[in-house]
Design an enzyme around this catalytic site. Sequence first.
Site, PDB file in Angstrom:
ATOM      1  N   ARG A  40       0.874  -1.181   0.000  1.00  0.00           N
ATOM      2  CA  ARG A  40       0.000   0.000   0.000  1.00  0.00           C
ATOM      3  C   ARG A  40       0.906   1.224   0.000  1.00  0.00           C
ATOM      4  O   ARG A  40       2.129   1.080   0.022  1.00  0.00           O
ATOM      5  CB  ARG A  40      -0.936  -0.020   1.217  1.00  0.00           C
ATOM      6  CG  ARG A  40      -0.219  -0.072   2.536  1.00  0.00           C
ATOM      7  CD  ARG A  40      -1.179  -0.071   3.719  1.00  0.00           C
ATOM      8  NE  ARG A  40      -0.442  -0.308   4.957  1.00  0.00           N
ATOM      9  CZ  ARG A  40      -0.984  -0.346   6.152  1.00  0.00           C
ATOM     10  NH1 ARG A  40      -2.279  -0.168   6.299  1.00  0.00           N
ATOM     11  NH2 ARG A  40      -0.248  -0.564   7.226  1.00  0.00           N
ATOM     12  N   ASN A  51      -4.671   7.480   4.473  1.00  0.00           N
ATOM     13  CA  ASN A  51      -4.295   6.811   5.720  1.00  0.00           C
ATOM     14  C   ASN A  51      -2.811   7.039   5.982  1.00  0.00           C
ATOM     15  O   ASN A  51      -1.968   6.666   5.156  1.00  0.00           O
ATOM     16  CB  ASN A  51      -4.541   5.302   5.600  1.00  0.00           C
ATOM     17  CG  ASN A  51      -4.385   4.587   6.930  1.00  0.00           C
ATOM     18  OD1 ASN A  51      -5.276   4.633   7.773  1.00  0.00           O
ATOM     19  ND2 ASN A  51      -3.252   3.957   7.143  1.00  0.00           N
ATOM     20  N   GLU A  52      -2.512   7.681   7.087  1.00  0.00           N
ATOM     21  CA  GLU A  52      -1.116   7.904   7.507  1.00  0.00           C
ATOM     22  C   GLU A  52      -0.223   8.363   6.360  1.00  0.00           C
ATOM     23  O   GLU A  52       0.653   7.624   5.889  1.00  0.00           O
ATOM     24  CB  GLU A  52      -0.541   6.629   8.150  1.00  0.00           C
ATOM     25  CG  GLU A  52      -1.209   6.284   9.459  1.00  0.00           C
ATOM     26  CD  GLU A  52      -0.525   5.127  10.203  1.00  0.00           C
ATOM     27  OE1 GLU A  52       0.243   4.385   9.572  1.00  0.00           O
ATOM     28  OE2 GLU A  52      -0.778   4.977  11.407  1.00  0.00           O
ATOM     29  N   GLU A  58      -6.726   5.231  15.706  1.00  0.00           N
ATOM     30  CA  GLU A  58      -6.329   3.821  15.834  1.00  0.00           C
ATOM     31  C   GLU A  58      -5.512   3.683  17.109  1.00  0.00           C
ATOM     32  O   GLU A  58      -4.738   4.576  17.447  1.00  0.00           O
ATOM     33  CB  GLU A  58      -5.408   3.388  14.679  1.00  0.00           C
ATOM     34  CG  GLU A  58      -6.020   3.460  13.311  1.00  0.00           C
ATOM     35  CD  GLU A  58      -5.034   3.020  12.210  1.00  0.00           C
ATOM     36  OE1 GLU A  58      -3.956   2.463  12.526  1.00  0.00           O
ATOM     37  OE2 GLU A  58      -5.353   3.231  11.037  1.00  0.00           O
ATOM     38  N   TRP A  75       4.320  -5.322  13.922  1.00  0.00           N
ATOM     39  CA  TRP A  75       5.419  -4.782  13.119  1.00  0.00           C
ATOM     40  C   TRP A  75       6.689  -4.470  13.913  1.00  0.00           C
ATOM     41  O   TRP A  75       7.615  -3.882  13.388  1.00  0.00           O
ATOM     42  CB  TRP A  75       4.964  -3.550  12.338  1.00  0.00           C
ATOM     43  CG  TRP A  75       4.024  -2.628  13.071  1.00  0.00           C
ATOM     44  CD1 TRP A  75       2.667  -2.601  12.963  1.00  0.00           C
ATOM     45  CD2 TRP A  75       4.352  -1.604  14.043  1.00  0.00           C
ATOM     46  NE1 TRP A  75       2.129  -1.638  13.787  1.00  0.00           N
ATOM     47  CE2 TRP A  75       3.141  -1.006  14.450  1.00  0.00           C
ATOM     48  CE3 TRP A  75       5.541  -1.137  14.599  1.00  0.00           C
ATOM     49  CZ2 TRP A  75       3.085   0.029  15.387  1.00  0.00           C
ATOM     50  CZ3 TRP A  75       5.494  -0.106  15.535  1.00  0.00           C
ATOM     51  CH2 TRP A  75       4.276   0.460  15.914  1.00  0.00           C
ATOM     52  N   HIS A  79      -1.642  -9.309  13.861  1.00  0.00           N
ATOM     53  CA  HIS A  79      -1.915  -8.093  14.654  1.00  0.00           C
ATOM     54  C   HIS A  79      -2.984  -8.334  15.721  1.00  0.00           C
ATOM     55  O   HIS A  79      -3.891  -9.137  15.533  1.00  0.00           O
ATOM     56  CB  HIS A  79      -2.373  -6.980  13.715  1.00  0.00           C
ATOM     57  CG  HIS A  79      -2.201  -5.613  14.283  1.00  0.00           C
ATOM     58  ND1 HIS A  79      -3.066  -5.084  15.216  1.00  0.00           N
ATOM     59  CD2 HIS A  79      -1.268  -4.661  14.074  1.00  0.00           C
ATOM     60  CE1 HIS A  79      -2.666  -3.866  15.544  1.00  0.00           C
ATOM     61  NE2 HIS A  79      -1.565  -3.581  14.857  1.00  0.00           N
TER      62      HIS A  79
HETATM   63  C1  GAL Z   1      -1.286   1.658  11.158  1.00  0.00           C
HETATM   64  C2  GAL Z   1      -2.130   1.626   9.886  1.00  0.00           C
HETATM   65  C3  GAL Z   1      -3.184   0.538   9.958  1.00  0.00           C
HETATM   66  C4  GAL Z   1      -2.570  -0.755  10.433  1.00  0.00           C
HETATM   67  C5  GAL Z   1      -1.882  -0.526  11.757  1.00  0.00           C
HETATM   68  C6  GAL Z   1      -1.249  -1.759  12.347  1.00  0.00           C
HETATM   69  O1  GAL Z   1      -0.098   2.347  10.970  1.00  0.00           O
HETATM   70  O2  GAL Z   1      -2.763   2.861   9.703  1.00  0.00           O
HETATM   71  O3  GAL Z   1      -3.768   0.372   8.682  1.00  0.00           O
HETATM   72  O4  GAL Z   1      -1.657  -1.188   9.480  1.00  0.00           O
HETATM   73  O5  GAL Z   1      -0.849   0.412  11.571  1.00  0.00           O
HETATM   74  O6  GAL Z   1      -0.581  -1.467  13.557  1.00  0.00           O
END
Ligand code: GAL
Length: 693
Positions: free
Chosen positions: A137, A175-176, A325, A333, A376
């Site tokens: 993405r 998004n971000e 979020e 990650w 996740h």
């Molecule tokens: C954010 C992102 C989300 C998801 C999340 C996982 O940075 O906006 O789509 O990937 O991390 O921690």
Amino acid sequence: MRFRSTVATVFTALFLCTACHLRAQATQYPDQPPLLLGAAWYPEQWPESQWDPDLARMEAAHIDVVRVGEFAWSTMEPSEGDYQFGWLDRAIALAAKHHICVVLGTPTAAPPAWLTTKYPETLRVDEDGRRAEHGNRQQFSFSDPKYRQFAREIAEQMAIHFGHNPDVVGWQLDNEYAEPDFGLSAQQQFHAWLQKKYGTIANLNQKWATAYWSQTYDNFEEIPVRQDHENPALLLDWKRFVSDTWKSYSSNQISAIRPHADPRQFITTNTMGWFDGFDEYTVHSVLDIAAWDDYISADHYNYIDNGARHDLTRGFKMKNFWVMETEPAFVNWRPTNTPLLKGQVRDMAWQAVGHGAETVEYWQWRSAPNGQEEYHGVLVGADGTPVPVYDEVRQTGEEFAKAGPAIAGTSPHSEVALVNDYDSRWAIDFQRHSAAFDPVLEMLAFYRPLRIQSQAVDVISIHTPLDKYKVVELPALNVISQPIADRLMEYVHNGGHLVLGPRSAMKNEFNGLEPERQPGPLADFLGGRVDQFYALDYDVPLSGDFGSGTASIWAEQLSVHSPDTKVLMTYGKSNGWLDDQPAVISRHVGKGTITYVGAWLDPKLMDSLTKQVLQEAGVEPILPSVPAGVEVCRRTGHDKSILILINHNTDEQHIQLPSPMRDLIGSQGSGGSTAVGSIDLPAYGVAVLEAQP
Ligand code: GAL
């Protein structure tokens, strides 16, 4: 007795003065709860038969809002111009049946394969000229006109369709935002941006001092597009260009959405704390509210550092914000994705509210059936049934519902501010000189004692009006202009207490050296200056008004030129240059003070420095004498004063209140109706209290 009456006086005074700087809530919907709990939901990943059970489980957890759509472009527009919103209509309607409202994401962080295949110029090019591919993405070019056209079109179609939907409360753009493009469109736009700023190439050459290494340019097209190893002037302008480009990227979608959307629908994007890829204040100038994604920044939750990022985000619009979020116990990650401890998910949610969040949304609701993020943390597994953290989130949701009405219309207020300046952070980062000099860590070194001692800190841009603050600290305002220096001097004259950290006021707005030594245009005002700076890989002793301790990473040798400039701290024996030289100096000017801190001080010295500054400025803590590790947050407004107390310790703590307060979430077993005079908080325990009028 004496303690209790002093505390009560301070508390009452602070309670009463809140009406003088009311700050409105960021979002207000009469038909929605004032404090929202939410989750990211991806209905496009599931058969429709799963939606209702999913939403029923959300409702049972007191989830009030879902964010949907931000990666669903290939489902919304499966082929060029073929818009399919029926599934989203049904998902939104079903959510509403479960009393859940919706934030719609524009899906532009994940363009579909048909788009990037047919129009490869929409794919991002990295600094080494490699074009991104489909399959991950954020593969798009933020500057490509074709991509902008597609982004605008999908945003407009969505707005035409959902802009008056009563269950859609707002919009998240993309998004971000993160990765810039270095391809042809970005290059051309950078050159045009420079031409607009400098007018002539001769002017640019002069401001950038390009005679250095024969960098002189004959025309704008010759200027490279790089983010490393270039003239510091070019690097700083590149970052500013990237900031302006993200701003116009946002405006491109906003101007497509706004004409078709009800004014009550906010438009935001989700940001990433201290991330410095662009200037957040620039981008937020076109957004309605600030929102961010709160993932803890280290392996373990550090509540002070996390609180700083909430305060930073609140400062983007100087009002309450959304946590768009956050992690339901763990992410996927980090090298090792250790979970938050039991209780800390709730602790973090209330911390967010304490710092001004109106909504806390978990990422994500349910494990995706496949994809890059299978490990996740979630609230329900791929089987649709709750994972252990679900109960903790449900409890939090119940508490949000109980405390929400009292918290409505309130926000945090502070008498002290810390300045976050992207130009300065970038300028230091381009030339750290001491590898350990991380500008964010330096900000935090100033923030920690300020937050602990004053219990309320605003993190602001240098352009925010300063007059409401008793103390303003600038941990490293490396880049300064004369108008900013003038404002800072006026602030001190009028009674403000200004504290400058090491490396302050060294560079002009072109990232060139100021013609005077640091702090440049403030040196005469301070009555002192930096004679020389030194990078350190050893500790240097120092002593004086704040006791004795050490400096590390950075130390500046100061000198004093005015009889009324006082030396507060002096270096001891170290490298010869610094021996017996001033390290911290201060001067009363007008009704205020200016203090220059020339070294990266150890935490104990930072504590006593902060204590002295706050004392001189007359800043009192909200609730004195709370045990260490108990966080105090206060939100005020509409004649209400709410305290949120969070015990971040692993053992129980007792907190005495200055006067009885209403226990809003029944943390003391009172059921939320009675007043309590003291609080016992277990590990990670939370109390939400309302002052009695
Ligand atoms: C954010 C992102 C989300 C998801 C999340 C996982 O940075 O906006 O789509 O990937 O991390 O921690």
